[in-house]
Design a protein around this motif. Structure first.
Motif, mmCIF file in Angstrom:
data_model
loop_
_atom_site.group_PDB
_atom_site.id
_atom_site.type_symbol
_atom_site.label_atom_id
_atom_site.label_comp_id
_atom_site.label_asym_id
_atom_site.label_seq_id
_atom_site.Cartn_x
_atom_site.Cartn_y
_atom_site.Cartn_z
ATOM 1 N N PRO A 248 0.822 -1.198 0.000
ATOM 2 C CA PRO A 248 0.000 0.000 0.000
ATOM 3 C C PRO A 248 0.864 1.258 0.000
ATOM 4 N N ALA A 249 0.357 2.284 -0.652
ATOM 5 C CA ALA A 249 1.114 3.537 -0.743
ATOM 6 C C ALA A 249 1.094 4.239 0.606
ATOM 7 N N GLU A 250 2.259 4.670 1.049
ATOM 8 C CA GLU A 250 2.366 5.431 2.303
ATOM 9 C C GLU A 250 1.623 6.761 2.153
ATOM 10 N N GLU A 251 0.906 7.121 3.179
ATOM 11 C CA GLU A 251 0.194 8.399 3.122
ATOM 12 C C GLU A 251 1.179 9.528 3.412
ATOM 13 N N MET A 252 1.375 10.389 2.442
ATOM 14 C CA MET A 252 2.356 11.473 2.582
ATOM 15 C C MET A 252 1.635 12.803 2.691
ATOM 16 N N ASP A 253 2.137 13.646 3.568
ATOM 17 C CA ASP A 253 1.612 15.000 3.596
ATOM 18 C C ASP A 253 2.131 15.725 2.351
ATOM 19 N N ALA A 254 1.341 16.653 1.848
ATOM 20 C CA ALA A 254 1.761 17.371 0.632
ATOM 21 C C ALA A 254 3.119 18.024 0.809
ATOM 22 N N GLU A 255 3.444 18.416 2.036
ATOM 23 C CA GLU A 255 4.715 19.103 2.277
ATOM 24 C C GLU A 255 5.854 18.169 2.697
ATOM 25 N N ASP A 256 5.578 16.886 2.862
ATOM 26 C CA ASP A 256 6.673 15.950 3.167
ATOM 27 C C ASP A 256 7.675 15.953 2.017
ATOM 28 N N PRO A 257 8.976 15.821 2.328
ATOM 29 C CA PRO A 257 9.953 15.786 1.228
ATOM 30 C C PRO A 257 9.787 14.523 0.376
ATOM 31 N N LEU A 258 9.920 14.707 -0.932
ATOM 32 C CA LEU A 258 9.891 13.558 -1.848
ATOM 33 C C LEU A 258 11.322 13.129 -2.169
ATOM 34 N N PHE A 259 12.172 14.107 -2.419
ATOM 35 C CA PHE A 259 13.569 13.775 -2.713
ATOM 36 C C PHE A 259 14.480 14.954 -2.440
ATOM 37 N N ILE A 260 15.771 14.606 -2.367
ATOM 38 C CA ILE A 260 16.839 15.603 -2.321
ATOM 39 C C ILE A 260 17.622 15.416 -3.615
ATOM 40 N N LEU A 261 17.986 16.488 -4.244
ATOM 41 C CA LEU A 261 18.857 16.367 -5.411
ATOM 42 C C LEU A 261 19.954 17.415 -5.295
ATOM 43 N N TYR A 262 21.178 16.942 -5.325
ATOM 44 C CA TYR A 262 22.312 17.869 -5.167
ATOM 45 C C TYR A 262 22.603 18.543 -6.492
ATOM 46 N N THR A 263 22.758 19.837 -6.420
ATOM 47 C CA THR A 263 23.119 20.565 -7.625
ATOM 48 C C THR A 263 24.395 21.326 -7.326
ATOM 49 N N SER A 264 25.280 21.317 -8.305
ATOM 50 C CA SER A 264 26.564 21.960 -8.083
ATOM 51 C C SER A 264 26.394 23.457 -8.233
ATOM 52 N N GLY A 265 26.629 24.169 -7.173
ATOM 53 C CA GLY A 265 26.644 25.620 -7.272
ATOM 54 C C GLY A 265 27.825 26.005 -8.146
ATOM 55 N N THR A 266 27.785 27.194 -8.708
ATOM 56 C CA THR A 266 28.952 27.594 -9.505
ATOM 57 C C THR A 266 30.164 27.726 -8.589
ATOM 58 N N THR A 267 29.903 28.000 -7.310
ATOM 59 C CA THR A 267 31.000 28.020 -6.351
ATOM 60 C C THR A 267 30.549 27.226 -5.129
ATOM 61 N N GLY A 268 31.510 26.830 -4.324
ATOM 62 C CA GLY A 268 31.176 26.194 -3.049
ATOM 63 C C GLY A 268 30.689 24.770 -3.203
ATOM 64 N N SER A 269 30.252 24.176 -2.085
ATOM 65 C CA SER A 269 29.856 22.777 -2.113
ATOM 66 C C SER A 269 28.475 22.619 -2.740
ATOM 67 N N ALA A 270 28.177 21.367 -3.120
ATOM 68 C CA ALA A 270 26.889 21.095 -3.756
ATOM 69 C C ALA A 270 25.752 21.357 -2.770
ATOM 70 N N LYS A 271 24.615 21.807 -3.305
ATOM 71 C CA LYS A 271 23.458 22.110 -2.465
ATOM 72 C C LYS A 271 22.429 20.999 -2.615
ATOM 73 N N GLY A 272 21.902 20.519 -1.504
ATOM 74 C CA GLY A 272 20.873 19.475 -1.551
ATOM 75 C C GLY A 272 19.500 20.126 -1.690
ATOM 76 N N ILE A 273 19.023 20.187 -2.907
ATOM 77 C CA ILE A 273 17.732 20.835 -3.159
ATOM 78 C C ILE A 273 16.616 19.875 -2.733
ATOM 79 N N VAL A 274 15.702 20.374 -1.919
ATOM 80 C CA VAL A 274 14.636 19.514 -1.392
ATOM 81 C C VAL A 274 13.306 19.846 -2.075
ATOM 82 N N HIS A 275 12.662 18.812 -2.620
ATOM 83 C CA HIS A 275 11.333 18.986 -3.222
ATOM 84 C C HIS A 275 10.276 18.254 -2.399
ATOM 85 N N ALA A 276 9.071 18.817 -2.404
ATOM 86 C CA ALA A 276 7.983 18.280 -1.577
ATOM 87 C C ALA A 276 6.970 17.512 -2.435
#
Ligand code: PRX
Length: 629
Positions: A248-276
Motif C-alpha cells: 500500500p502507498a504510504e500516506e504522505m503530507d503534501a509538504e513531506d519531502p519527496l527527494f533531495i537532489l544535489y546541484t553543483s553551485g557555480t562556487t562552493g559545495s553542492a546544495k541538496g535541493i529539497v522537493h515536496a
C-alpha cells in the motif's frame, strides 16, 4: 556595476502549423495566462484536481515569504498517480517503459509490470528496515531497475537522493554524508561507450567513513550471482525473493519531502535541493500534460539521466503521472556511432524528443548525414533544456531533426524550480534564441538589481515573482542558503541568470549572471558572445570568460572547438574576432581566442567556464567533482 545593458535582438520567427494549437491541451496561451493571473489559486486548484489525492487540501497555498506550503493538509502518494491510477483506468497493459541498453538489448515494462515491480522492491526496502523519511542514495546505471527503485522509495515515503553515476567517489561520499543516507543502491557495473565502469568499487570507496549507511544494495549485471563481501552488501533481486508484490502507498503530507537532489553551485559545495510531494507532483504533471502536450499515443523520450532534475521530472515522475510510454536508454549519442539516437527514434517511433543544446551542437559538428539516414517522421515535438539554445543550433534542430515541421520547446527551468517555467507553448511563433514566455502558473520578469522591470531590449536579471507549487522547499541542512534565493532582489526568487525581453514579452536567456563579463562598464552575457562565435561556420562550440584588463576592467577571452575540416590559424582568429564585432559590437570582441580539442564540461553537459578561468588566471579551480572525465 550595470545590471541592465542593451541587447541587439533579431526579429525572426517561425510559425507552427495550426493543428498544434488546435489540438493542444493548453489552448490559447494568452487566455490561459489571463485565467491564471485573474485567480492564481483557482488555477492551481483546478490543475491539482486532475490528480488522485488521499485527502484534499484545506488551502491551495500558504505563502509566508520565503516559505511556501502548497495544498495544505492534503495527503497523497505520487506513485498512486504514476501507477495505480493507470493500472485501474485502462492503461494496465500499456507500455510504461521501453529500455535500450548500450549493447542493443531491450526490455519493456507495462504499467502493470512496473507497478508490481515497484511494490515488490518497496517491500524489500521495508524488510531492510527502511522507513518513511529515511534517505536512500542512488548510484545506478540507467536500467529499468533504476526507475523501479525510485518509485519504490516514493511508495514508502523514503527520500531518494540520486547521484549521477558518473560522479567520482568523493562527490558520492560527500552527498551520502550530507544526507546521512541509510541505504545506497548501486550496480556492479555501468556501461559507457563500450567500456565497463566499476560502479560498485566506487561505492566501496564512498561508503568508507559514512557511518549512516546500513546496507548497500547491489544490482548484478555481469558475472551473476554477485560475490558480496561484507555484511553491508545485499543483492538487488536477492532481497526481493519471497516478497509480496502488494504494497500500500504510504500516506504522505503534501509538504513531506519527496527527494533531495544535489546541484553543483557555480562556487562552493553542492546544495541538496529539497522537493515536496504535493507541489512537485502537480507541477510535473501539469507541465507534461499542458506544455509537452503528452497524449495517449505519444512515445516520449528524454535523453537525460535520472541523476539530473530533468530525469526526475521529465523521465520519471511527470511522464508516468500522465501515463505516457517512456523510452529510456543507457546509450550515449556517439556510440557505437552518431546514428544511435536517431535509430532509437526510428525504431520506437518516438513522437516527443527532449534533449540538450550540447548534444545538438555535437550533432551539428559531425554533420547531418547521420540523422538523415533515419526516418524521423514519427516526431511531433522536439524539446531542449539546460543551456541557451543558440539561434544556430535552433535552426539546425528545427530543419534537420524537426524537418521544418516540429515545434521546438526550448524549456527554461532549474533543479530548484522542479518544473518548466519559461518556454514557447505550442502554437505560438518560435523565435530562435528566445526560450519564450512564462508558462501559465509562473510570474517571471527581467529586472534591474533593485527589482524594477527593465524595458524591452535591455538586459537584466531574471526573477520569479512569487511561489509556484514545484518550487524547492529548502536546501538540505542549510536553510540559510535557501533564504538567499529569495532575499537578494526585493522579495523575488533570484534565478541567477541574465536575460532580456523583446516587445512581445519573449525572454532570451543570456547565461548565468555569475558568468557575466563587464567590459568597460558594459555587461556581456557569456552566452551572447558564444552564440555569435558559434554562428561562424568554422566553430563547433565556444566558451567565453572574462579576464582582467588594465583599461577595460575585464576583457573577453574565447575558447573554441572547430568543425571537422577547419584548422586553427591566425587568419581564423582575425576572422572570428571580426565576426563577433559585426554581430554584437566592438565591446564583445575577444582579446584572445584559443583553439581547443574539447571544452571542459560538467557531466550534465554544461561548459565549465569557471575551470577555464581558473586555468587562465593560475588559480585554484575549487570543486571540480562535476567535471566530465
Ligand atoms: O542557466 C540556466 C540553465 O541551466 C540553469 C539550471 O541548471 P540546472 O539546475 O542544472 O537545471 C538544468 C535542467 C533544468 C539555469 O539557471 N538553463 C536551463 N534551461 C535553459 C537554461 N538556459 C537557457 N535556456 C534554457 N532552456
Amino acid at each position: 556595476m550595470a545590471e541592465d545593458f542593451e541587447v541587439k535582438l533579431e526579429k525572426k520567427a517561425y510559425i507552427p502549423a495550426p493543428h498544434y494549437l488546435a489540438n493542444s491541451a493548453l489552448g490559447n496561451y494568452k487566455e490561459a495566462y489571463n485565467k491564471f493571473t485573474s485567480d492564481p489559486d483557482g488555477f492551481w486548484d483546478e490543475k491539482a484536481r486532475e490528480l488522485k489525492w488521499m485527502r484534499p487540501w484545506e488551502k491551495v497555498r500558504e505563502w509566508n515569504h520565503p516559505y511556501a506550503r502548497w495544498f495544505t493538509s492534503a495527503k497523497l502518494n505520487i506513485t498512486e498517480n504514476c501507477l495505480d491510477r493507470h493500472v485501474n483506468n485502462g492503461r494496465r497493459n500499456k507500455l510504461a517503459i521501453i529500455w535500450r541498453g548500450e549493447d542493443g538489448r531491450e526490455e519493456v515494462l507495462t504499467y502493470r509490470q512496473l507497478y508490481r515491480s515497484v511494490m515488490r522492491f518497496a517491500n524489500a526496502l521495508k524488510s531492510l528496515g527502511v522507513q518513511k523519511g529515511d534517505r536512500i542514495c542512488f548510484y545506478m546505471p540507467f536500467v529499468p531497475e533504476h526507475v523501479v527503485a525510485i518509485l519504490a522509495c516514493a511508495r514508502i515515503g523514503a527520500i531518494h537522493s540520486i547521484v549521477y553515476a558518473g560522479f567520482g567517489a568523493e562527490a558520492l561520499h560527500s552527498r551520502i554524508r550530507d544526507a546521512n543516507a541509510k541505504i545506497v543502491i548501486t550496480a556492479d557495473v555501468g556501461k559507457r561507450r563500450g567500456k565497463t565502469i566499476p560502479l560498485k568499487s566506487i561505492v566501496d570507496d564512498a561508503v568508507r567513513n559514512a557511518p549512516s549507511v546500513e546496507k548497500v544494495i547491489v544490482l548484478c549485471r555481469e558475472k551473476c550471482p554477485l560475490e558480496l563481501y561484507s555484511e553491508l552488501e545485499v543483492d538487488f533481486y536477492g532481497i526481493q525473493e519471497g516478497m509480496s508484490d502488494e504494497c500500500p502507498a504510504e500516506e504522505m503530507d503534501a509538504e513531506d519531502p519527496l527527494f533531495i537532489l544535489y546541484t553543483s553551485g557555480t562556487t562552493g559545495s553542492a546544495k541538496g535541493i529539497v522537493h515536496a510531494c504535493g507541489g512537485y507532483m502537480v507541477g510535473t504533471h501539469y507541465t507534461c500534460k499542458y506544455i509537452f502536450d503528452i497524449k495517449e499515443n505519444d512515445v516520449y523520450w528524454c535523453s537525460a539521466d535520472p541523476g539530473w532534475i530533468t530525469g526526475h521530472s521529465y523521465i520519471v515522475y511527470g511522464p508516468l503521472s500522465v501515463g505516457a510510454t517512456v523510452v529510456i536508454t543507457e546509450t550515449t549519442p556517439d556510440y557505437p556511432d552518431y546514428g544511435v539516437w536517431w535509430s532509437i527514434i526510428e525504431e520506437f517511433g518516438v513522437s516527443i524528443f527532449y534533449t540538450a543544446p550540447t548534444a545538438i551542437r555535437m550533432f551539428m559538428r559531425v554533420g547531418e548525414e547521420w540523422p538523415n539516414k533515419y526516418d524521423l517522421s514519427s516526431l511531433r515535438i522536439i524539446g531542449s533544456v539546460g543551456e541557451p539554445l543558440n539561434p544556430e543550433a535552433f535552426e539546425w534542430y528545427y530543419r534537420v531533426i524537426g524537418k521544418n515541421r516540429c515545434p521546438i520547446l526550448d524549456t527554461w527551468w532549474q533543479t530548484e524550480t522542479g518544473m518548466h517555467m519559461i518556454t514557447t507553448p505550442l502554437g505560438m511563433p518560435m523565435k530562435p534564441g528566445f526560450a519564450g514566455v512564462p508558462i501559465p502558473g509562473v510570474f517571471a520578469d527581467v529586472v534591474d538589481k533593485d527589482g524594477n522591470p527593465v524595458p524591452a531590449g535591455q538586459g537584466g536579471l531574471l526573477v520569479i515573482k512569487g511561489p509556484w507549487p514545484s518550487m524547492m522547499r529548502t536546501v538540505y541542512n542549510n536553510d540559510e542558503r535557501y533564504r538567499k534565493y529569495w532575499t537578494q532582489i526585493k522579495d523575488y526568487y533570484t534565478v541567477g541568470d541574465l536575460a532580456v525581453k523583446d516587445d512581445d514579452g519573449y525572454i532570451m536567456i543570456l547565461g548565468r549572471s555569475d558568468d557575466i563579463i563587464i567590459v568597460a562598464g558594459h555587461n556581456l552575457g557569456t552566452a551572447e558572445v558564444e552564440s555569435a562565435l558559434v554562428e561562424h561556420e568554422a566553430v563547433a562550440e565556444a566558451a567565453v570568460i572574462g579576464v582582467p584588463d588594465d583599461i577595460k576592467g575585464q576583457a573577453v577571452k574565447a575558447f573554441v572547438t572547430l568543425v571537422q575540416g577547419y584548422e586553427p590559424s591566425q587568419k581564423l582568429v582575425s576572422e572570428l574576432t571580426y565576426h563577433v564585432r559585426m554581430s554584437i559590437g566592438p565591446i564583445a570582441m575577444p582579446n584572445a581566442i584559443e583553439f581547443m580539442d574539447k571544452l571542459p564540461k560538467t557531466r550534465s553537459g554544461k561548459i565549465m567556464r569557471r575551470l577555464l578561468k581558473a586555468k587562465e588566471m593560475g588559480i585554484d579551480p575549487g570543486d571540480i567533482s562535476t567535471l566530465e572525465e
